[in-house]
Write a protein that holds these residues in place. Sequence first.
Motif: not given
Length: 65
Positions: A6, A16, A22, A55-56, A59, A64-65
């Motif tokens: 990360t 989160i 978020i 947000t995309k 993440k 997270l995706v």
Amino acid sequence: MPKMKTKSSAKKRFKITGSGKIKRKHAFKSHILTKKSKKRKLKLTHSGLVHESDTKSIKEQLRLV
């Protein structure tokens, strides 16, 4: 294949919520506070949510995706 790491900067800046949104903190509250109004400083104290268009990417940084 090694694990995906990360982004440490994103890990420190975002959390989160329970519903999956978020949470973030506002900028411009660290120094040079004398010229800012009391109302403005109070609004900067409270946390806000990240905009849906960002947000995309966040993440992805948090893996997270």
